[in-house]
Write a protein that holds these residues in place. Structure first.
Motif, PDB file in Angstrom:
ATOM      1  N   GLU A 143       0.913  -1.246   0.070  1.00  0.00           N
ATOM      2  CA  GLU A 143      -0.122   0.067  -0.300  1.00  0.00           C
ATOM      3  C   GLU A 143       0.996   1.182   0.070  1.00  0.00           C
ATOM      4  O   GLU A 143       1.742   1.270   0.768  1.00  0.00           O
ATOM      5  CB  GLU A 143      -0.851  -0.114   1.156  1.00  0.00           C
ATOM      6  CG  GLU A 143      -1.951   1.073   1.255  1.00  0.00           C
ATOM      7  CD  GLU A 143      -2.697   0.864   2.725  1.00  0.00           C
ATOM      8  OE1 GLU A 143      -3.752   0.215   2.766  1.00  0.00           O
ATOM      9  OE2 GLU A 143      -2.216   1.429   3.757  1.00  0.00           O
ATOM     10  N   ASP A 144       0.557   2.265  -0.779  1.00  0.00           N
ATOM     11  CA  ASP A 144       1.124   3.510  -0.906  1.00  0.00           C
ATOM     12  C   ASP A 144       1.444   4.152   0.597  1.00  0.00           C
ATOM     13  O   ASP A 144       0.373   4.008   1.404  1.00  0.00           O
ATOM     14  CB  ASP A 144       0.862   4.306  -1.806  1.00  0.00           C
ATOM     15  CG  ASP A 144       1.253   3.950  -3.168  1.00  0.00           C
ATOM     16  OD1 ASP A 144       2.006   3.247  -3.406  1.00  0.00           O
ATOM     17  OD2 ASP A 144       0.246   4.473  -4.188  1.00  0.00           O
ATOM     18  N   VAL A 145       2.466   4.807   0.669  1.00  0.00           N
ATOM     19  CA  VAL A 145       2.647   5.776   1.921  1.00  0.00           C
ATOM     20  C   VAL A 145       2.187   7.022   1.838  1.00  0.00           C
ATOM     21  O   VAL A 145       2.635   7.571   0.939  1.00  0.00           O
ATOM     22  CB  VAL A 145       4.010   5.375   2.455  1.00  0.00           C
ATOM     23  CG1 VAL A 145       4.589   6.473   3.568  1.00  0.00           C
ATOM     24  CG2 VAL A 145       4.437   4.075   2.712  1.00  0.00           C
ATOM     25  N   ASP A 146       1.611   7.663   2.960  1.00  0.00           N
ATOM     26  CA  ASP A 146       1.209   9.011   2.887  1.00  0.00           C
ATOM     27  C   ASP A 146       2.289   9.909   3.010  1.00  0.00           C
ATOM     28  O   ASP A 146       2.774  10.220   4.367  1.00  0.00           O
ATOM     29  CB  ASP A 146      -0.102   9.448   3.505  1.00  0.00           C
ATOM     30  CG  ASP A 146      -0.441  10.657   3.651  1.00  0.00           C
ATOM     31  OD1 ASP A 146       0.180  11.563   3.033  1.00  0.00           O
ATOM     32  OD2 ASP A 146      -1.800  10.881   4.071  1.00  0.00           O
ATOM     33  N   THR A 147       3.063  10.374   2.048  1.00  0.00           N
ATOM     34  CA  THR A 147       4.019  11.351   2.367  1.00  0.00           C
ATOM     35  C   THR A 147       3.647  12.851   2.154  1.00  0.00           C
ATOM     36  O   THR A 147       4.546  13.663   1.548  1.00  0.00           O
ATOM     37  CB  THR A 147       5.318  10.952   1.584  1.00  0.00           C
ATOM     38  OG1 THR A 147       4.798  10.908  -0.004  1.00  0.00           O
ATOM     39  CG2 THR A 147       5.809   9.565   1.708  1.00  0.00           C
ATOM     40  N   SER A 148       2.265  13.176   2.337  1.00  0.00           N
ATOM     41  CA  SER A 148       1.885  14.530   1.765  1.00  0.00           C
ATOM     42  C   SER A 148       2.472  15.949   2.785  1.00  0.00           C
ATOM     43  O   SER A 148       2.420  16.902   2.380  1.00  0.00           O
ATOM     44  CB  SER A 148       0.407  14.495   2.063  1.00  0.00           C
ATOM     45  OG  SER A 148       0.169  14.172   3.214  1.00  0.00           O
ATOM     46  N   LEU A 149       3.248  15.350   3.859  1.00  0.00           N
ATOM     47  CA  LEU A 149       3.670  16.635   4.437  1.00  0.00           C
ATOM     48  C   LEU A 149       5.154  16.769   4.361  1.00  0.00           C
ATOM     49  O   LEU A 149       5.607  18.183   4.414  1.00  0.00           O
ATOM     50  CB  LEU A 149       3.377  16.347   5.910  1.00  0.00           C
ATOM     51  CG  LEU A 149       1.742  16.382   6.417  1.00  0.00           C
ATOM     52  CD1 LEU A 149       1.338  15.688   7.618  1.00  0.00           C
ATOM     53  CD2 LEU A 149       1.270  17.720   6.184  1.00  0.00           C
ATOM     54  N   ILE A 150       5.996  15.746   4.455  1.00  0.00           N
ATOM     55  CA  ILE A 150       7.483  15.952   3.981  1.00  0.00           C
ATOM     56  C   ILE A 150       7.868  15.203   3.072  1.00  0.00           C
ATOM     57  O   ILE A 150       7.646  13.868   3.043  1.00  0.00           O
ATOM     58  CB  ILE A 150       8.098  15.556   5.451  1.00  0.00           C
ATOM     59  CG1 ILE A 150       7.677  16.442   6.598  1.00  0.00           C
ATOM     60  CG2 ILE A 150       9.731  15.659   5.299  1.00  0.00           C
ATOM     61  CD1 ILE A 150       8.050  15.592   8.088  1.00  0.00           C
ATOM     62  N   LYS A 151       8.545  15.636   2.048  1.00  0.00           N
ATOM     63  CA  LYS A 151       9.113  15.014   0.914  1.00  0.00           C
ATOM     64  C   LYS A 151      10.168  14.102   1.071  1.00  0.00           C
ATOM     65  O   LYS A 151      11.188  14.393   1.867  1.00  0.00           O
ATOM     66  CB  LYS A 151       9.419  16.023  -0.192  1.00  0.00           C
ATOM     67  CG  LYS A 151       9.685  15.351  -1.517  1.00  0.00           C
ATOM     68  CD  LYS A 151       9.880  16.533  -2.477  1.00  0.00           C
ATOM     69  CE  LYS A 151      10.693  15.850  -3.894  1.00  0.00           C
ATOM     70  NZ  LYS A 151      12.115  15.999  -3.920  1.00  0.00           N
ATOM     71  N   PRO A 152      10.071  12.788   1.135  1.00  0.00           N
ATOM     72  CA  PRO A 152      11.180  11.904   1.309  1.00  0.00           C
ATOM     73  C   PRO A 152      12.492  12.414   0.664  1.00  0.00           C
ATOM     74  O   PRO A 152      12.779  12.925  -0.312  1.00  0.00           O
ATOM     75  CB  PRO A 152      10.993  10.553   0.592  1.00  0.00           C
ATOM     76  CG  PRO A 152       9.467  10.553   0.458  1.00  0.00           C
ATOM     77  CD  PRO A 152       9.209  12.138   0.247  1.00  0.00           C
ATOM     78  N   ARG A 153      13.400  12.416   1.666  1.00  0.00           N
ATOM     79  CA  ARG A 153      15.005  12.602   1.293  1.00  0.00           C
ATOM     80  C   ARG A 153      15.944  11.686   1.710  1.00  0.00           C
ATOM     81  O   ARG A 153      15.682  10.843   2.832  1.00  0.00           O
ATOM     82  CB  ARG A 153      15.327  14.182   1.969  1.00  0.00           C
ATOM     83  CG  ARG A 153      15.150  14.456   3.346  1.00  0.00           C
ATOM     84  CD  ARG A 153      15.177  15.839   3.407  1.00  0.00           C
ATOM     85  NE  ARG A 153      15.499  16.103   5.073  1.00  0.00           N
ATOM     86  CZ  ARG A 153      14.622  16.040   6.064  1.00  0.00           C
ATOM     87  NH1 ARG A 153      13.231  15.786   5.835  1.00  0.00           N
ATOM     88  NH2 ARG A 153      14.780  16.321   7.203  1.00  0.00           N
ATOM     89  N   PRO A 154      17.149  11.558   1.353  1.00  0.00           N
ATOM     90  CA  PRO A 154      18.046  10.656   1.663  1.00  0.00           C
ATOM     91  C   PRO A 154      18.270  10.708   3.284  1.00  0.00           C
ATOM     92  O   PRO A 154      18.264  11.844   3.938  1.00  0.00           O
ATOM     93  CB  PRO A 154      19.584  10.729   1.031  1.00  0.00           C
ATOM     94  CG  PRO A 154      18.903  11.920  -0.150  1.00  0.00           C
ATOM     95  CD  PRO A 154      17.643  12.564   0.096  1.00  0.00           C
TER      96      PRO A 154
END
Lengths: 587, 250
Positions: free
Chosen positions: A563-574
């Motif tokens: 299932e997709d993860v809700d990353t609506s608030l912080i964009k994934p970064r390394p």
């Protein structure tokens, strides 16, 4: 107002839910294997996080949120984590009002210390037994409600199954009185699971012996999704023991403890400080654990050639250690016979916490309507790695929101559990009683405790810090072999009164089922993220695996969905800890 | 190689609440770092007694195995204590293990400590907050107050002080040393002190403070080193004041 809510488990999450549900007007019944005051929450040591910002460091709930998401390698759905971090300062104040003896500053304010994965003093603490102190405060509040007749406790009772009606709605539970062996069904309009983690699947861990994951596994076998099972936190610092691996809190490093061993030239080597100059000894747990593992297992540089390194507090003021870390100093002295105020402690990583658990929606409800979950038994708050001192927070926060959410659900129901045909409850009870009776007829040659020992050794060797696909595959085959041998068990105790062997045998099956979920979840996730590390796939792979694993039970083993993860608030970064973390997202 | 080192245990067992106790001896292979509980676990995996006869595994209560949950109390070589911290290397053998029979024995080493939790209700051992909704921070407290309260708050309701106390028994109604400590804890909190008189009333009623015979066994037995006799002395002084005030108000 006659809503009836059953809460299974009386640790922090269960008691917080009981307190809230009771205050909101529900009739509450709590079921617990042990007297609730002995729940595993007592083992939590270091503290509870909340960005109260009393140290002039510019801390904020957003910063706490960003540290938690980053620390969890972006696997957690973000909105619930943000809500938890926003609520954290209020939760610490509430616990303070209940009389938790939190350590104080000279001005009489709450004191805060540092923990892993953050640059801020954000962790409130009561010596080094914070979990015990928080649990006692909630236990006292719930006892007060119990004395008023608003809460009823069933202690020494074990949850067996959810009662699910013809429409697929949860209408109660079956449970067993562990004193008499009697099995009963109990009706409820909503059920909240707060049954903790499954560490005992790994044999020896930092967990209490009751943490078998049996309840969550039973529900998984009844159709509840189990999410992110492969994410198991291995704590970097525990004392190896014959019966268990005893935790030495991260707060030891928060208060200045240093991890070291001798390098090839025989000189002290502070390897965490060298490898991760920005965070040093306060890197998150997965990072510290892998470093200790590498130093001992790959480089063979453990102290005295053994799989141990030093955790050193001997340079600190002994009085300060007593005030801030007394609980763990005492544990080390009692079990190892040495004084950590004077000599460095010897430690090694140990299985500690499950980030995964029952899948829940943002209202803490599982995919079975009417069945909720809170605390370590659900998956929602920690992504791929939990930050230290976030578990006490997520347990209490989860309980506080689940109580009212369950009540809200009940108030929207068209029919109550009173309207359900009694045959539903009778059938559920009979099914469990028949199963239990059948166990007493097991007259094979295998011993359940021996099978458990083998399971633990395989899981610890192959499904913890470093994972290889061939070994994971072999482990799954081994678990299936143990399941086959289970059929040839011998019931080692046939008395019905206070029989501990029969319930353990029942839990063992549930451990085996859940062990497959953990192992196959790991096998299928071909990337490295947080606590899940595969040398064959050393990088995080957001394209394919920025996803929640959801395991569904089938007779042939777990079926995995993503299932997709809700990353609506912080964009994934390394995610890296050798340099300071960049700021995350907008506020 | 010499023959393998072993541990000898003599366990007082009981099949049910109304059954007679009996002793059973066990021989268990020795390993480093063992405690009484890991010896019991070994017996679970191989339930055979010293005579080589098959038997049932020992039934006992334990949970955290690091002396914070209070579950695993029993009498070991004559002394009530937690069995998790009872390290084999420090015990004289054969190790004699019995249930704490000040409490009703249910089976083997399993006892019913329900009266302790009832006592906590009786003395109202809680801080009476208005509710769990957000009301801001709690009252300020000094480091000194916090440290006194923290010592008292370590009580894990393990029952060792009850077993050690000569004035607690199946026949007496004494709430026990631990309950006095809990009243001292609650009454020393700024909010808790607002209901101090209520707790004091409970503490001087039947089975209260007056039952303490000052043997001081409790403070010596407590596995957490809780200053129980200091708490009892503090509460005795407060009780005298309370009685005097009541007499004046009469």
């Amino acid at each position: 107002m006659n809503e009836k809510i059953i809460i299974v488990g009386g640790g922090l999450a269960g008691l917080a839910a009981a307190m809230k549900a009771s205050e909101t007007g529900a009739r509450v019944q709590i079921f617990s294997i042990v007297p609730v005051k002995r729940s595993h929450s007592v083992c939590a040591q270091g503290g509870i996080n909340g960005a109260v910002n009393t140290k002039g460091e510019g801390d904020s709930p957003w910063e706490h949120f960003d540290d938690s998401i980053y620390g969890g390698d972006f696997l957690a759905n973000q909105p619930p984590v943000k809500a938890m971090c926003d609520a954290a300062p209020g939760i610490i104040y509430m616990m303070d009002r209940m009389g938790v003896p939190f350590n104080r500053t000279p001005e009489g304010l709450l004191d805060f210390r540092r923990f892993g994965g953050t640059k801020h003093h954000r962790t409130a603490f009561a010596g080094a037994t914070t979990g015990q102190q928080l649990l006692y405060a909630l236990d006292e509040q719930v006892r007060r409600y119990e004395a008023e007749g608003r809460v009823e406790k069933f202690e020494h009772w074990e949850f067996l199954s959810a009662i699910i009606d013809d429409e697929g709605v949860c209408r109660g539970i079956t449970a067993q009185d562990l004193r008499t062996g009697e099995i009963q069904s109990f009706a409820a309009d909503a059920v909240i699971m707060a049954t903790g983690g499954p560490g005992i699947i790994f044999g020896k861990s930092t967990n209490s012996v009751i943490n078998t994951g049996t309840a969550a596994s039973a529900l998984y076998q009844q159709g509840a999704y189990y999410a992110n099972g492969e994410f198991i936190q291995v704590h970097p610092t525990a004392i190896p023991g014959d019966d268990k691996l005893r935790l030495m809190s991260e707060s030891a490093r928060g208060e200045g403890g240093r991890v070291w061993t001798y390098d090839k030239d025989g000189k002290p080597w502070y390897f965490l400080e060298e490898m991760y100059p920005a965070y040093g000894n306060l890197v998150p747990r997965d990072i510290a654990t892998r470093a200790i593992f590498k130093v001992c297992v790959d480089d063979k540089l453990g102290v005295g050639g053994e799989n141990v390194v030093f955790l050193d507090l001997s340079h600190k003021d002994p009085h300060e250690l007593d005030v801030k870390l007394g609980g763990i100093i005492e544990i080390y002295e009692k079990f190892m016979g040495e004084d950590p105020r004077k000599v460095p402690m010897k430690i090694f990583p140990a299985v500690h916490y499950s980030m995964g658990g029952l899948w829940v929606d943002y209202n803490q409800m599982t995919n079975i309507p009417g069945l909720f979950a809170a605390g370590e038994c659900e998956y929602q708050y920690h992504g791929a790695n939990r930050l230290g001192a976030n578990s006490l927070l997520s347990a209490i926060y989860g309980g506080l929101v689940t109580g009212p959410k369950a009540l809200e659900y009940v108030r929207g129901l068209k029919k109550s559990s009173d309207d359900i045909n009694s045959t539903v409850f009778e059938a559920a009870q009979k099914e469990q009683a028949d199963k239990y009776d059948a166990m007493f007829k097991m007259n094979g040659t295998e011993n359940p405790y021996q099978i458990h020992k083998e399971l633990g050794e395989w899981m610890t060797d192959n499904v913890t810090v470093v994972r290889y696909n061939d070994k994971l595959q072999k482990t799954d085959e081994k678990i299936q072999e143990l399941m086959a041998r289970y059929q040839n068990l011998n019931m080692v105790d046939t008395l019905r009164n206070n029989n501990q062997a029969a319930p353990f045998t029942r839990q063992l099956w549930n451990m085996l089922e859940l062990a497959r979920v953990i192992t196959l979840g790991a096998l299928n996730r071909n990337e490295s993220r947080g606590a899940h590390y595969k040398p064959e796939f050393p990088d995080r792979d957001d394209e394919n695996f920025l996803k929640t694993t959801k395991a569904k039970w089938s007779p042939n083993g777990p079926v995995l969905e993503y299932e997709d993860v809700d990353t609506s608030l912080i964009k994934p970064r390394p995610r890296r800890y050798d340099v300071a973390k960049e700021g995350g997202g907008s506020k | 190689m010499s023959e393998q080192k072993t541990i000898r245990l003599v366990v007082t067992r009981q099949d049910g609440p109304n059954e007679n106790p009996y002793r059973e001896e066990f021989v268990v292979p020795y390993r480093k770092n063992m405690n009484v509980i890991s010896a019991f676990m070994e017996i679970q995996r191989n339930p055979v007694n010293a005579e080589g006869k098959k038997t049932t595994p020992i039934n006992w209560e334990s949970n955290c195995l690091e002396e914070v949950c209070g579950a695993c109390s029993m009498i070991i070589n004559g002394r009530p204590r937690q069995s998790c911290t009872a390290l084999i290397d420090n015990l004289e053998q054969p190790i004699r293990i019995e249930p704490m029979n000040t409490f009703p024995v249910l089976r083997d080493l399993i006892i019913d400590r329900g009266r302790m939790f009832d006592a906590l209700k009786k003395v109202k051992a809680w801080i009476p907050i208005d509710g769990s909704h957000d009301l801001g921070p709690g009252p300020r407290q000094s480091e000194e107050e916090q440290q006194w309260r923290y010592e008292l708050s370590k009580c894990m309701t393990c029952g060792v002080c009850m077993e050690a106390c000569p004035n607690v028994s199946g026949k007496s109604s004494f709430v026990g040393p631990f309950a006095v400590g809990q009243v001292a804890l609650m009454n020393s909190h700024p909010t808790g002190s607002m209901r101090a008189q209520e707790r004091m009333e409970a503490l001087i009623s039947d089975g209260g403070l007056q039952e303490c015979g000052n043997s001081q066994n409790c403070v010596r037995a407590c596995p957490k080193g809780i200053p129980l006799t200091k708490a009892i002395a503090t509460m005795n002084r407060a009780a005298t004041k309370h009685m005097f005030k009541k007499w004046l108000d009469f």
